[in-house]
Write a protein that holds these residues in place. Structure first.
Motif, PDB file in Angstrom:
ATOM      1  N   LYS A  71       0.402  -0.812   0.036  1.00  0.00           N
ATOM      2  CA  LYS A  71       0.344   0.233   0.250  1.00  0.00           C
ATOM      3  C   LYS A  71       0.726   1.285  -0.361  1.00  0.00           C
ATOM      4  O   LYS A  71       1.017   2.192  -0.729  1.00  0.00           O
ATOM      5  CB  LYS A  71      -0.914   0.007   0.922  1.00  0.00           C
ATOM      6  N   GLN A  72       2.275   1.629   1.060  1.00  0.00           N
ATOM      7  CA  GLN A  72       2.578   2.084   1.244  1.00  0.00           C
ATOM      8  C   GLN A  72       3.866   2.811  -0.708  1.00  0.00           C
ATOM      9  O   GLN A  72       3.718   3.142  -1.014  1.00  0.00           O
ATOM     10  CB  GLN A  72       3.798   2.201   1.574  1.00  0.00           C
ATOM     11  N   HIS A  73       3.807   1.562  -1.596  1.00  0.00           N
ATOM     12  CA  HIS A  73       4.363   1.534  -2.266  1.00  0.00           C
ATOM     13  C   HIS A  73       3.723   1.311  -3.695  1.00  0.00           C
ATOM     14  O   HIS A  73       3.878  -0.426  -3.898  1.00  0.00           O
ATOM     15  CB  HIS A  73       6.139   0.817  -2.360  1.00  0.00           C
ATOM     16  N   SER A  74       2.643   1.586  -3.395  1.00  0.00           N
ATOM     17  CA  SER A  74       1.785   1.912  -5.255  1.00  0.00           C
ATOM     18  C   SER A  74       2.608   1.946  -6.385  1.00  0.00           C
ATOM     19  O   SER A  74       1.718   1.224  -7.133  1.00  0.00           O
ATOM     20  CB  SER A  74       0.141   2.290  -4.869  1.00  0.00           C
ATOM     21  N   ASP A  75       3.715   2.389  -6.434  1.00  0.00           N
ATOM     22  CA  ASP A  75       3.859   2.968  -7.837  1.00  0.00           C
ATOM     23  C   ASP A  75       5.914   1.760  -8.316  1.00  0.00           C
ATOM     24  O   ASP A  75       5.748   1.894  -9.532  1.00  0.00           O
ATOM     25  CB  ASP A  75       4.738   4.172  -7.863  1.00  0.00           C
ATOM     26  N   ILE A  76       5.058   0.449  -7.307  1.00  0.00           N
ATOM     27  CA  ILE A  76       5.737  -0.477  -7.820  1.00  0.00           C
ATOM     28  C   ILE A  76       5.337  -1.626  -9.267  1.00  0.00           C
ATOM     29  O   ILE A  76       3.814  -1.737  -9.446  1.00  0.00           O
ATOM     30  CB  ILE A  76       5.876  -1.650  -7.022  1.00  0.00           C
ATOM     31  N   THR A  77       6.038  -1.914 -10.066  1.00  0.00           N
ATOM     32  CA  THR A  77       5.954  -2.079 -11.732  1.00  0.00           C
ATOM     33  C   THR A  77       5.644  -2.819 -11.500  1.00  0.00           C
ATOM     34  O   THR A  77       5.381  -3.884 -12.817  1.00  0.00           O
ATOM     35  CB  THR A  77       6.426  -0.742 -12.360  1.00  0.00           C
ATOM     36  N   GLY A  78       6.863  -3.944 -11.124  1.00  0.00           N
ATOM     37  CA  GLY A  78       6.905  -5.485 -10.927  1.00  0.00           C
ATOM     38  C   GLY A  78       7.866  -5.778 -10.052  1.00  0.00           C
ATOM     39  O   GLY A  78       8.401  -4.799  -8.777  1.00  0.00           O
ATOM     40  N   VAL A  79       7.960  -7.331 -10.381  1.00  0.00           N
ATOM     41  CA  VAL A  79       9.220  -7.363  -9.031  1.00  0.00           C
ATOM     42  C   VAL A  79       9.056  -8.541  -9.539  1.00  0.00           C
ATOM     43  O   VAL A  79       9.732  -9.270 -10.432  1.00  0.00           O
ATOM     44  CB  VAL A  79       7.473  -8.769  -7.705  1.00  0.00           C
ATOM     45  N   ILE A  80      10.802  -8.488  -8.673  1.00  0.00           N
ATOM     46  CA  ILE A  80      11.887 -10.445  -8.895  1.00  0.00           C
ATOM     47  C   ILE A  80      11.767 -10.287  -7.284  1.00  0.00           C
ATOM     48  O   ILE A  80      12.256  -9.998  -6.488  1.00  0.00           O
ATOM     49  CB  ILE A  80      13.036  -9.794  -9.192  1.00  0.00           C
ATOM     50  N   HIS A  81      11.430 -11.474  -7.932  1.00  0.00           N
ATOM     51  CA  HIS A  81      11.459 -12.930  -6.018  1.00  0.00           C
ATOM     52  C   HIS A  81      12.164 -13.496  -5.958  1.00  0.00           C
ATOM     53  O   HIS A  81      12.256 -14.321  -6.407  1.00  0.00           O
ATOM     54  CB  HIS A  81       9.371 -13.221  -6.187  1.00  0.00           C
ATOM     55  N   PHE A  82      13.123 -13.047  -5.241  1.00  0.00           N
ATOM     56  CA  PHE A  82      14.505 -14.511  -4.745  1.00  0.00           C
ATOM     57  C   PHE A  82      13.959 -14.466  -3.592  1.00  0.00           C
ATOM     58  O   PHE A  82      14.463 -16.202  -3.203  1.00  0.00           O
ATOM     59  CB  PHE A  82      16.019 -13.658  -4.778  1.00  0.00           C
ATOM     60  N   ALA A  83      13.351 -14.335  -2.306  1.00  0.00           N
ATOM     61  CA  ALA A  83      13.371 -14.327  -0.959  1.00  0.00           C
ATOM     62  C   ALA A  83      13.170 -15.766  -0.968  1.00  0.00           C
ATOM     63  O   ALA A  83      12.426 -15.868  -1.028  1.00  0.00           O
ATOM     64  CB  ALA A  83      12.765 -13.328  -0.541  1.00  0.00           C
ATOM     65  N   ALA A  84      13.813 -16.912  -0.522  1.00  0.00           N
ATOM     66  CA  ALA A  84      13.890 -17.556   0.309  1.00  0.00           C
ATOM     67  C   ALA A  84      14.620 -18.347   0.162  1.00  0.00           C
ATOM     68  O   ALA A  84      15.885 -18.103   0.592  1.00  0.00           O
ATOM     69  CB  ALA A  84      13.443 -18.858  -1.586  1.00  0.00           C
ATOM     70  N   PHE A  85      14.624 -19.416   1.610  1.00  0.00           N
ATOM     71  CA  PHE A  85      15.933 -21.007   1.796  1.00  0.00           C
ATOM     72  C   PHE A  85      16.106 -21.757   0.849  1.00  0.00           C
ATOM     73  O   PHE A  85      15.205 -21.402   0.174  1.00  0.00           O
ATOM     74  CB  PHE A  85      14.818 -20.797   3.237  1.00  0.00           C
ATOM     75  N   LYS A  86      16.823 -22.253   1.290  1.00  0.00           N
ATOM     76  CA  LYS A  86      17.733 -22.040  -0.108  1.00  0.00           C
ATOM     77  C   LYS A  86      18.599 -24.096   0.143  1.00  0.00           C
ATOM     78  O   LYS A  86      19.156 -23.979  -1.054  1.00  0.00           O
ATOM     79  CB  LYS A  86      18.649 -22.013  -1.020  1.00  0.00           C
ATOM     80  N   ALA A  87      18.968 -23.904   1.459  1.00  0.00           N
ATOM     81  CA  ALA A  87      20.102 -24.773   1.962  1.00  0.00           C
ATOM     82  C   ALA A  87      19.023 -26.768   1.414  1.00  0.00           C
ATOM     83  O   ALA A  87      18.506 -26.227   2.527  1.00  0.00           O
ATOM     84  CB  ALA A  87      20.573 -25.001   3.009  1.00  0.00           C
ATOM     85  N   VAL A  88      20.030 -26.997   0.648  1.00  0.00           N
ATOM     86  CA  VAL A  88      18.987 -27.797   0.629  1.00  0.00           C
ATOM     87  C   VAL A  88      19.318 -29.140   1.752  1.00  0.00           C
ATOM     88  O   VAL A  88      18.342 -30.023   2.107  1.00  0.00           O
ATOM     89  CB  VAL A  88      19.646 -28.981  -0.842  1.00  0.00           C
ATOM     90  N   GLY A  89      20.308 -28.823   2.094  1.00  0.00           N
ATOM     91  CA  GLY A  89      20.474 -30.176   3.562  1.00  0.00           C
ATOM     92  C   GLY A  89      19.314 -29.358   4.630  1.00  0.00           C
ATOM     93  O   GLY A  89      18.976 -31.134   5.584  1.00  0.00           O
ATOM     94  N   GLU A  90      19.429 -28.611   4.672  1.00  0.00           N
ATOM     95  CA  GLU A  90      18.851 -27.963   6.109  1.00  0.00           C
ATOM     96  C   GLU A  90      17.384 -28.493   6.155  1.00  0.00           C
ATOM     97  O   GLU A  90      16.161 -28.484   6.516  1.00  0.00           O
ATOM     98  CB  GLU A  90      19.548 -26.496   6.269  1.00  0.00           C
ATOM     99  N   SER A  91      16.866 -28.161   4.166  1.00  0.00           N
ATOM    100  CA  SER A  91      15.592 -28.396   4.148  1.00  0.00           C
ATOM    101  C   SER A  91      15.065 -29.853   4.653  1.00  0.00           C
ATOM    102  O   SER A  91      13.824 -29.695   4.304  1.00  0.00           O
ATOM    103  CB  SER A  91      15.384 -28.819   2.293  1.00  0.00           C
ATOM    104  N   VAL A  92      16.378 -31.215   4.309  1.00  0.00           N
ATOM    105  CA  VAL A  92      15.580 -32.604   4.421  1.00  0.00           C
ATOM    106  C   VAL A  92      15.298 -32.137   5.133  1.00  0.00           C
ATOM    107  O   VAL A  92      14.109 -33.438   6.297  1.00  0.00           O
ATOM    108  CB  VAL A  92      16.519 -33.077   3.858  1.00  0.00           C
ATOM    109  N   GLN A  93      15.870 -31.692   6.486  1.00  0.00           N
ATOM    110  CA  GLN A  93      15.752 -31.649   8.115  1.00  0.00           C
ATOM    111  C   GLN A  93      14.821 -31.302   8.732  1.00  0.00           C
ATOM    112  O   GLN A  93      14.097 -31.762   9.618  1.00  0.00           O
ATOM    113  CB  GLN A  93      17.352 -31.241   8.810  1.00  0.00           C
ATOM    114  N   GLN A  94      14.577 -30.082   8.144  1.00  0.00           N
ATOM    115  CA  GLN A  94      13.374 -28.941   8.812  1.00  0.00           C
ATOM    116  C   GLN A  94      12.502 -28.847   7.758  1.00  0.00           C
ATOM    117  O   GLN A  94      12.656 -27.544   7.335  1.00  0.00           O
ATOM    118  CB  GLN A  94      14.011 -27.943   8.799  1.00  0.00           C
ATOM    119  N   PRO A  95      11.725 -29.793   6.756  1.00  0.00           N
ATOM    120  CA  PRO A  95      11.172 -29.502   5.885  1.00  0.00           C
ATOM    121  C   PRO A  95       9.666 -28.325   6.157  1.00  0.00           C
ATOM    122  O   PRO A  95       9.282 -27.904   4.813  1.00  0.00           O
ATOM    123  CB  PRO A  95      10.309 -30.914   5.688  1.00  0.00           C
ATOM    124  N   LEU A  96       8.846 -28.126   6.579  1.00  0.00           N
ATOM    125  CA  LEU A  96       8.144 -27.635   7.207  1.00  0.00           C
ATOM    126  C   LEU A  96       8.387 -26.048   7.438  1.00  0.00           C
ATOM    127  O   LEU A  96       7.869 -25.302   6.890  1.00  0.00           O
ATOM    128  CB  LEU A  96       7.869 -27.849   8.549  1.00  0.00           C
TER     129      LEU A  96
END
Length: 340
Positions: A71-96
């Motif tokens: 709402k505060q940044h209504s002038d945004i025209t596009g999004v590049i979405h990188f934000a994510a957890f990415k460690a394969v080994g950790e994902s196996v141990q903590q899937p949720l």
């Protein structure tokens, strides 16, 4: 000047993309929570670009705060979405942990924009598993993921594709990366793994500089020229430029449909032992490595067909493996003198 939101913009690929967006004349706003990055990257970006980046510290899993931000940044025209957890080994141990973070953040973003946004999604070649045919094209079937991390990429793509099918105002490009490596030519930004690196190149550079012990080559009995596994390595700066190309394609309404997928790689593979040799040749530094057993979950060989990216996205990788190795080494040496 179009305003682009870069989520995870202080991370490895995100920070390089912020630089390339700036070089292309875009206004950029970064959102990150520093769960897998360092606040000092903001200073580095200012040094490289000469512009202090607009930044908001935000956990994208907080639905109310994401809505308030949009709402505060209504002038945004596009999004590049990188934000994510990415460690394969950790994902196996903590899937949720991975399913919660990687899905909530994506869904909250789309909802906050009322599904009325152009979005470039950071996907992965992990969706292909071990392809039946090489080089692998975008039309190849996806295979059961080897990890919860890989599964989040597959399911996120499905969420986006199905949402686009019923929402014409949502325009999405999924970019399937192969193996991003290297660093910016200034050596001011690069890959900054937390703890022991899970990827080959940062482990190589840390081993070379004395932070780690010998490198383990996992398997030398694969059906490859020298028995070690093959991957398609791509320079992170080339990768960053592809995101700019994807945003421009969405802006110009050149997409054939409102959901598209592109491979991002060099179109050729290198074995682990070839990468080790390339590092030694490009830096003059001898590496200490041993041969170990195959690692569970590793695929034998993969590299991408990048014809579609060249023809439709108007992009192709330009930097070779020697530039990948030498820039990664420059970054490692910078970190030794300027620890984060």
């Amino acid at each position: 000047m179009a305003k682009i939101l870069v989520t995870g913009g202080t991370g490895f690929i995100g920070s390089h993309t912020v630089v390339e967006l700036h070089n292309a004349g875009y206004e950029v706003i970064i959102v990150d929570d520093f769960s897998n990055s360092n606040p000092k990257i903001l200073q580095q970006l200012e040094t490289i670009t000469g512009v202090k980046p607009a930044f908001v510290e935000l956990d994208l899993c907080d639905e109310a705060k994401v809505k308030d931000f949009v709402k505060q940044h209504s002038d945004i025209t596009g999004v590049i979405h990188f934000a994510a957890f990415k460690a394969v080994g950790e994902s196996v141990q903590q899937p949720l942990k991975y399913y919660r973070n990687n899905f909530y953040s994506l869904i909250n973003l789309i909802n906050a924009f009322n599904s009325n946004i152009s979005l470039v999604f950071s996907s992965s070649c992990t969706v292909y598993g071990q392809p039946d045919v090489l080089p692998v094209t975008e039309s190849a079937p996806t295979k059961k993921a080897e990890s919860p991390y890989g599964n989040t990429k597959q399911i996120a793509e499905e969420i986006l594709q199905e949402s686009c099918a019923v929402t014409p105002t949502l325009k999405v490009t999924s970019l399937r990366y192969f193996n991003p490596v290297g660093a910016h030519h200034t050596a001011l930004i690069g890959e900054l793994p937390i703890g022991v690196p899970q990827n080959l190149i940062p482990f190589i550079t840390q081993s070379a500089i004395g932070k780690r012990g010998p490198i383990t080559v996992y398997g030398n009995d694969y059906d490859t020229p020298d028995g070690s596994a093959i991957r398609d390595y791509i320079h992170v700066v080339d990768l960053a430029k592809a995101h700019v190309a994807a945003i421009k394609r969405l802006e110009s309404n050149k997409a054939s449909t409102n959901y598209e997928v592109f491979n991002l790689g060099t179109g050729k593979g290198s074995t682990v032992l070839e990468i080790i040799k390339a590092f030694e040749q490009s830096t003059g530094v001898k590496l200490n490595y041993t041969i170990g057993a195959r690692r569970e979950g590793d695929i034998e060989k993969v590299w991408g067909d990048v014809t579609k990216s060249a023809n439709e996205l108007g992009w192709k990788a330009e930097l070779d493996v020697n530039e990948m190795m030498s820039s990664a080494w420059k970054w490692e040496k910078y970190l030794q003198d300027n620890p984060f």
